[in-house]
Design a protein around this motif. Sequence first.
Motif, PDB file in Angstrom:
ATOM      1  N   ALA A  20       0.829  -1.214   0.000  1.00  0.00           N
ATOM      2  CA  ALA A  20       0.000   0.000   0.000  1.00  0.00           C
ATOM      3  C   ALA A  20       0.857   1.255   0.000  1.00  0.00           C
ATOM      4  N   ILE A  21       1.926   1.223   0.829  1.00  0.00           N
ATOM      5  CA  ILE A  21       2.812   2.386   0.886  1.00  0.00           C
ATOM      6  C   ILE A  21       3.538   2.575  -0.442  1.00  0.00           C
ATOM      7  N   SER A  22       3.943   1.468  -1.076  1.00  0.00           N
ATOM      8  CA  SER A  22       4.597   1.558  -2.390  1.00  0.00           C
ATOM      9  C   SER A  22       3.676   2.208  -3.417  1.00  0.00           C
ATOM     10  N   VAL A  23       2.400   1.792  -3.392  1.00  0.00           N
ATOM     11  CA  VAL A  23       1.425   2.352  -4.334  1.00  0.00           C
ATOM     12  C   VAL A  23       1.222   3.842  -4.059  1.00  0.00           C
ATOM     13  N   ILE A  24       1.078   4.222  -2.775  1.00  0.00           N
ATOM     14  CA  ILE A  24       0.880   5.626  -2.420  1.00  0.00           C
ATOM     15  C   ILE A  24       2.074   6.478  -2.849  1.00  0.00           C
ATOM     16  N   THR A  25       3.293   5.962  -2.641  1.00  0.00           N
ATOM     17  CA  THR A  25       4.501   6.694  -3.026  1.00  0.00           C
ATOM     18  C   THR A  25       4.580   6.881  -4.535  1.00  0.00           C
ATOM     19  N   LYS A  26       4.207   5.833  -5.294  1.00  0.00           N
ATOM     20  CA  LYS A  26       4.227   5.934  -6.759  1.00  0.00           C
ATOM     21  C   LYS A  26       3.200   6.947  -7.245  1.00  0.00           C
ATOM     22  N   VAL A  30       4.048  10.211  -9.400  1.00  0.00           N
ATOM     23  CA  VAL A  30       3.397  10.485 -10.684  1.00  0.00           C
ATOM     24  C   VAL A  30       2.685  11.836 -10.638  1.00  0.00           C
ATOM     25  N   GLY A  31       2.069  12.153  -9.497  1.00  0.00           N
ATOM     26  CA  GLY A  31       1.386  13.437  -9.354  1.00  0.00           C
ATOM     27  C   GLY A  31       2.339  14.605  -9.522  1.00  0.00           C
ATOM     28  N   ILE A  32       3.536  14.478  -8.970  1.00  0.00           N
ATOM     29  CA  ILE A  32       4.530  15.546  -9.104  1.00  0.00           C
ATOM     30  C   ILE A  32       4.999  15.655 -10.549  1.00  0.00           C
ATOM     31  N   VAL A  33       5.237  14.514 -11.189  1.00  0.00           N
ATOM     32  CA  VAL A  33       5.667  14.512 -12.591  1.00  0.00           C
ATOM     33  C   VAL A  33       4.628  15.204 -13.466  1.00  0.00           C
ATOM     34  N   VAL A  34       3.370  14.817 -13.290  1.00  0.00           N
ATOM     35  CA  VAL A  34       2.295  15.375 -14.123  1.00  0.00           C
ATOM     36  C   VAL A  34       2.112  16.869 -13.846  1.00  0.00           C
ATOM     37  N   PHE A 289       0.453  17.607  -1.638  1.00  0.00           N
ATOM     38  CA  PHE A 289      -0.200  17.064  -0.452  1.00  0.00           C
ATOM     39  C   PHE A 289      -0.074  15.543  -0.405  1.00  0.00           C
ATOM     40  N   THR A 290      -0.042  14.928  -1.583  1.00  0.00           N
ATOM     41  CA  THR A 290       0.135  13.472  -1.617  1.00  0.00           C
ATOM     42  C   THR A 290       1.514  13.079  -1.115  1.00  0.00           C
ATOM     43  N   ILE A 291       2.506  13.964  -1.323  1.00  0.00           N
ATOM     44  CA  ILE A 291       3.849  13.700  -0.794  1.00  0.00           C
ATOM     45  C   ILE A 291       3.823  13.688   0.729  1.00  0.00           C
ATOM     46  N   ILE A 292       3.104  14.640   1.315  1.00  0.00           N
ATOM     47  CA  ILE A 292       3.025  14.686   2.775  1.00  0.00           C
ATOM     48  C   ILE A 292       2.408  13.406   3.307  1.00  0.00           C
ATOM     49  N   GLY A 293       1.308  12.974   2.665  1.00  0.00           N
ATOM     50  CA  GLY A 293       0.666  11.738   3.102  1.00  0.00           C
ATOM     51  C   GLY A 293       1.571  10.541   2.942  1.00  0.00           C
ATOM     52  N   ALA A 294       2.263  10.467   1.788  1.00  0.00           N
ATOM     53  CA  ALA A 294       3.159   9.331   1.546  1.00  0.00           C
ATOM     54  C   ALA A 294       4.316   9.335   2.534  1.00  0.00           C
ATOM     55  N   MET A 295       4.874  10.505   2.834  1.00  0.00           N
ATOM     56  CA  MET A 295       5.994  10.584   3.770  1.00  0.00           C
ATOM     57  C   MET A 295       5.585  10.181   5.182  1.00  0.00           C
ATOM     58  N   ILE A 296       4.383  10.571   5.594  1.00  0.00           N
ATOM     59  CA  ILE A 296       3.904  10.175   6.927  1.00  0.00           C
ATOM     60  C   ILE A 296       3.737   8.664   7.006  1.00  0.00           C
TER      61      ILE A 296
END
Length: 400
Positions: A20-26, A30-34, A289-296
Amino acid sequence: MRVPLYIAKRYAFSKSKSKAISVITKIASVGIVVSAMAMFIVMSVFGGLRSFSLSFTHEMDPDLKLFPTEGKYLKVSDDQLQKISDTELFDGVAKVVEDRVLFLFKEKQLVAHVKGVDANYSSVSPMEQNLLYGHWLDVNSDEAVVGVAISYQLSMGLFDTENSFQAYAIKPGKGAIENPQNAFIRKHLTPVGVYTLRNDELDNKYVYTSLNVAQELLSIDSTQYTNLEFAVKPEISENKAVEAIQNVFGDSVVVKNRVQLNDGLYRMLNTENVVVYLIVTLVVIIALFTIIGAMIMIILEKQNNMKTLSNLGMSLKQIRRVFLAQGLIISFSGGVVGVILGAIVVFLQKKYCLLMIQGDMPYPVSLSFFNLVLVLVTIFTLGFLASWMAASRVNSKYLE
């Protein structure tokens, strides 16, 4: 910082034990890339639109333009023109007479600007290159070159000997008008060319005539002009050229460059660029914001590792740096990939014209190094803030 950075790279590029964490990080990556790709493309498109809009000013406006501070007309002597020529700072100096008059053709009429120019006008303006058909006027004749929108409105063809193209200007004077027929000065013109700048406003604005015709139509003598237009030599600074003009003409004139002549347009374009930048930055913030969630999530997963690092002698501050560096690596890597993909899209549009506005006009884009740096700095700055917010969640409770 070397040890935290080394551990952060291991965390960033190694697979997580939790799927799950791997998927969230990816998803976050991808969100940052886009978002970075979208930001670069949008900024490049608006940069292209800005260049496209300003291209009209390069076609119509000279490097410098001289106006009288008082009154409508400027009186220029041969001695002043000779002094300007002796400075050897200019590629050309054109005398211009311009005003709004009434034009008639085949019982159709419109109000437009007559612009009388002399033989030197071609050295300060590339208008001859914008002819759609016909040829440029002979400055010693009654020939005229009109905008394409004017020719459409008047249903005008070129070299029409059966129908008269006429210009009317009000005679100067005082008192009541007894006979309307005597209230106007009329000139017969021969349309020999049609220009287009692919801008409806400019194509509907000017009728070019010889300087003598415009002076006769507006009832002014041969030494009076509405303005002088200058083409500054490429190696000469603008300030030096303006100073030379002021020395010759004194304080009775105002000199404006291309930016000052179109200050409203420049302000509008600059405001648009700022607004667009803020809007696309908001999109990047949402993506981060997805980075913050993934990092936590990663911090929670690495709790046991943090205890081990603490036992090996790392301080709480150093452990926070690990996750700060990891967030920066993910953000900056995504930003670089996004900018590269965006640059490829912009390059393809610029070279192969994939998207067209109409017929033969491609959507304008600008591949700018400034935009590239701006996007990377924005991503890095916002990525740092997002990573810092996530890393600050690490406290002594995680090390117990």
